[in-house]
Enzyme design. Structure first.
Site, mmCIF file in Angstrom:
data_model
loop_
_atom_site.group_PDB
_atom_site.id
_atom_site.type_symbol
_atom_site.label_atom_id
_atom_site.label_comp_id
_atom_site.label_asym_id
_atom_site.label_seq_id
_atom_site.Cartn_x
_atom_site.Cartn_y
_atom_site.Cartn_z
ATOM 1 N N ARG A 58 0.855 -1.189 0.000
ATOM 2 C CA ARG A 58 0.000 0.000 0.000
ATOM 3 C C ARG A 58 0.890 1.237 0.000
ATOM 4 O O ARG A 58 1.671 1.465 0.918
ATOM 5 C CB ARG A 58 -0.915 -0.006 1.226
ATOM 6 C CG ARG A 58 -1.799 1.220 1.346
ATOM 7 C CD ARG A 58 -2.802 1.074 2.506
ATOM 8 N NE ARG A 58 -3.516 2.328 2.679
ATOM 9 C CZ ARG A 58 -3.328 3.170 3.684
ATOM 10 N NH1 ARG A 58 -2.445 2.893 4.641
ATOM 11 N NH2 ARG A 58 -4.011 4.285 3.769
ATOM 12 N N TYR B 257 -4.100 1.890 16.024
ATOM 13 C CA TYR B 257 -2.853 1.917 16.781
ATOM 14 C C TYR B 257 -3.070 1.688 18.274
ATOM 15 O O TYR B 257 -2.249 1.060 18.931
ATOM 16 C CB TYR B 257 -2.125 3.240 16.554
ATOM 17 C CG TYR B 257 -1.563 3.345 15.161
ATOM 18 C CD1 TYR B 257 -0.312 2.833 14.860
ATOM 19 C CD2 TYR B 257 -2.294 3.928 14.126
ATOM 20 C CE1 TYR B 257 0.214 2.905 13.577
ATOM 21 C CE2 TYR B 257 -1.784 4.011 12.846
ATOM 22 C CZ TYR B 257 -0.532 3.498 12.569
ATOM 23 O OH TYR B 257 -0.025 3.555 11.293
ATOM 24 N N GLU C 273 -3.468 -0.066 8.377
ATOM 25 C CA GLU C 273 -2.290 0.371 9.125
ATOM 26 C C GLU C 273 -2.391 -0.159 10.546
ATOM 27 O O GLU C 273 -3.462 -0.130 11.157
ATOM 28 C CB GLU C 273 -2.159 1.900 9.203
ATOM 29 C CG GLU C 273 -1.690 2.572 7.937
ATOM 30 C CD GLU C 273 -1.495 4.074 8.133
ATOM 31 O OE1 GLU C 273 -1.184 4.506 9.265
ATOM 32 O OE2 GLU C 273 -1.664 4.810 7.143
ATOM 33 N N GLU D 109 -7.055 8.495 6.478
ATOM 34 C CA GLU D 109 -7.271 9.151 7.762
ATOM 35 C C GLU D 109 -7.730 10.604 7.656
ATOM 36 O O GLU D 109 -7.034 11.533 8.042
ATOM 37 C CB GLU D 109 -5.999 9.077 8.613
ATOM 38 C CG GLU D 109 -5.549 7.669 8.907
ATOM 39 C CD GLU D 109 -4.366 7.585 9.851
ATOM 40 O OE1 GLU D 109 -4.075 6.477 10.329
ATOM 41 O OE2 GLU D 109 -3.734 8.621 10.136
ATOM 42 N N HIS E 82 -2.603 11.057 0.943
ATOM 43 C CA HIS E 82 -2.047 10.847 2.280
ATOM 44 C C HIS E 82 -1.392 12.159 2.728
ATOM 45 O O HIS E 82 -0.187 12.213 2.987
ATOM 46 C CB HIS E 82 -1.050 9.690 2.261
ATOM 47 C CG HIS E 82 -0.775 9.099 3.615
ATOM 48 N ND1 HIS E 82 -0.835 7.744 3.865
ATOM 49 C CD2 HIS E 82 -0.448 9.676 4.792
ATOM 50 C CE1 HIS E 82 -0.534 7.514 5.135
ATOM 51 N NE2 HIS E 82 -0.298 8.681 5.720
ATOM 52 N N ASN F 229 -7.428 1.730 10.169
ATOM 53 C CA ASN F 229 -6.121 1.978 10.776
ATOM 54 C C ASN F 229 -6.295 1.988 12.286
ATOM 55 O O ASN F 229 -7.113 2.759 12.808
ATOM 56 C CB ASN F 229 -5.531 3.309 10.318
ATOM 57 C CG ASN F 229 -5.104 3.300 8.861
ATOM 58 O OD1 ASN F 229 -5.240 2.290 8.169
ATOM 59 N ND2 ASN F 229 -4.575 4.419 8.406
#
Length: 489
Positions: free
Chosen positions: A79, A304, A383, A167, A122, A302
């Site tokens: 990606r 985290y 991600e 995002e 991005h 995504n």
């Protein structure tokens, strides 16, 4: 395969992700002009050590070696993002040299048997477009659509998987309200307008690409979280979790899948800044939500870390992650008053972020049940990764990085995905962030997320233990298999 192995579904894609500004370098070569990150990184105090992406990982010149590295690791897919400032500099005419770079990259990926997964945006908005209002004005949605179609003109015969935005919470509220990312503004009104025009641009691009080629796999990537109240029986703590969930998750999920902004968060923001919601109402034209809510083949998630929040301060609050610089920043939460983060004893990465793999399982289950499954959309974890203070060592003449914490992080989160799949969630792939250590936005080169170490002085690449572990998982198509000693081939 051992008796304890947990295989992934047939066709599950194992990949890694990067972004153009963070790795490409060649900032002003072959017709590329400044993006907002070229400008922001030169603002005093905006980025640690005044770092910038002028050279980064020099991927623009070294992409063939990097693709060979991906092939050695066994990646199914890669990606990457395309730089708007390289393809249509200043938001203007097409720059053929810029497009040619991505043709070469995609052809190299195909030659290595790696599926290209293209992200159109991005965060590297051309500075000239920002000078005309950036994402706070409707024109940018139209310019984004023109840019996307130019990329499709060049790569439509080579790329099946297209992601519009990465995002949008970051490129709206973190950037236009919190001032933490480029362009570094501090306005609730600008944040909600940017979010709307990002989503509008997304919907326009999906509509136009689908009209050109109905066989394309089209999607968007959102950064999402699990917001947990400190005390689930406390009304104030529950409200704090609701507002985080609403501003981070539902502000983007609801318009994409339900054609509306969450009414409770609209009311919360109106109570703080009525003018911001008035501006959003004025900017929302008839048909906008129909455009935004285009059917999608894929939703990228995504993840985290989660959020552990309450209405009262923690007597022993968590140690915050390192602030990027001394430059003043604001809150990216328009309705964030009296929300306090609490410590719950989980390990933390070098970013100060909690390591909470079970949160990924719950997040995937929730997004699948409430949004994706009813819409016929499948999920990918696009991600997931961790920054740690890696140390390069030389053993018997071989460069090594023994990143045991990242190995554990990787395995734990792959296990969390396996848990979600076993519960019935349709997750089709995983992209580790990131393939390479790179320019980490306001943290510059101070944080290393890669499974491959980059020496920024020499550009030498070193596969870390986490890369070797990932290679074994990919080869086995399963986790919890016995591992041989970590050793390069």
């Amino acid at each position: 395969m051992s008796d304890t192995a947990r295989p992934f579904p047939s066709g599950f894609l194992f990949g890694a992700a990067t972004a153009a500004y963070q790795i490409e370098g060649a900032a002003f070569e072959d017709g590329r002009t400044a993006s907002i990150w070229d400008t922001f990184s030169r603002e005093p105090g905006a980025v640690i050590n005044a770092d910038n992406g002028d050279v980064a990982c020099d991927h623009y010149h070294r992409f063939r070696d990097d693709v060979a590295l991906m092939k050695d690791l066994g990646l199914d897919t890669y990606r990457f993002s395309v730089s708007w400032a390289r393809v249509r500099p200043d938001g203007g005419a097409v720059n053929q040299k810029g497009l040619d770079f991505y043709k070469r990259l995609v052809d190299e990926l195909h030659g290595a048997g790696i599926l290209p997964w293209l992200t159109l945006y991005h965060w590297d908005l051309p500075q000239a477009v920002q000078d005309r209002g950036g994402w706070t004005v409707r024109e940018t949605s139209d310019l984004f659509t023109e840019y996307a179609l130019s990329v499709h003109d060049a790569l439509g015969d080579r790329v099946q998987n297209w992601t519009t935005l990465n995002e949008p919470w970051c490129s709206s509220f973190l950037s236009y309200t919190g001032g933490i990312h480029a362009p570094g503004h501090f306005s609730i009104t600008e944040g909600v307008l940017a979010a709307h025009h990002l989503l509008l641009g997304h919907g326009q691009v999906v509509r136009e690409l689908r009209a050109r080629d109905a066989s394309l796999d089209l999607g968007i990537t959102l950064n999402l979280t699990v917001a947990d109240p400190v005390d689930p029986s406390d009304a104030g703590d529950l409200d704090a979790a609701r507002r985080i969930d609403g501003q981070f998750n539902r502000w983007f999920l609801d318009p994409i899948f339900r054609g509306q902004y969450p009414a409770d968060i609209v009311a919360d923001i109106r109570a703080v800044d009525a003018g911001a919601i008035d501006a959003l109402d004025a900017a929302t034209l008839p048909g906008d939500f129909e455009t935004i809510a285009q059917p999608l083949q894929a939703l990228g998630v995504n993840y985290y870390h989660g959020e552990f929040v309450g209405a009262a301060p923690d007597p022993h609050p968590p140690v915050p992650g390192d602030a990027p610089t001394d430059r003043a920043t604001g809150s990216p939460w328009p309705a964030g008053a009296d929300i306090h983060w609490h410590e719950r004893g989980l390990p933390r990465t070098n970013m100060g972020w909690e390591v909470q793999p079970e949160g990924l399982t719950r997040l995937l289950q929730r997004v699948w049940t409430e949004y994706a499954q009813p819409a016929g959309t499948v999920l990918y974890v696009t991600e997931n990764g961790a920054a740690y203070d890696d140390e390069l060592v030389v053993e018997d003449g071989v460069r090594r990085v023994h990143d045991t914490e990242r190995v554990a992080f990787l395995r734990a989160h792959l296990g969390a995905i396996a848990d979600a799949v076993e519960s019935g969630v349709d997750v089709r792939g995983y992209f580790y962030w990131s393939l390479l250590d790179n320019f980490e936005w306001a943290w510059g080169y101070a944080k290393r997320f890669g499974i491959v170490r980059v020496d920024y002085d020499t550009q030498e690449r070193t596969a870390k233990d986490s890369a070797l572990e990932y290679r074994r998982v990919i080869a086995a198509r399963a986790i919890d298999v016995p591992s041989a000693l970590l050793a390069p081939r």
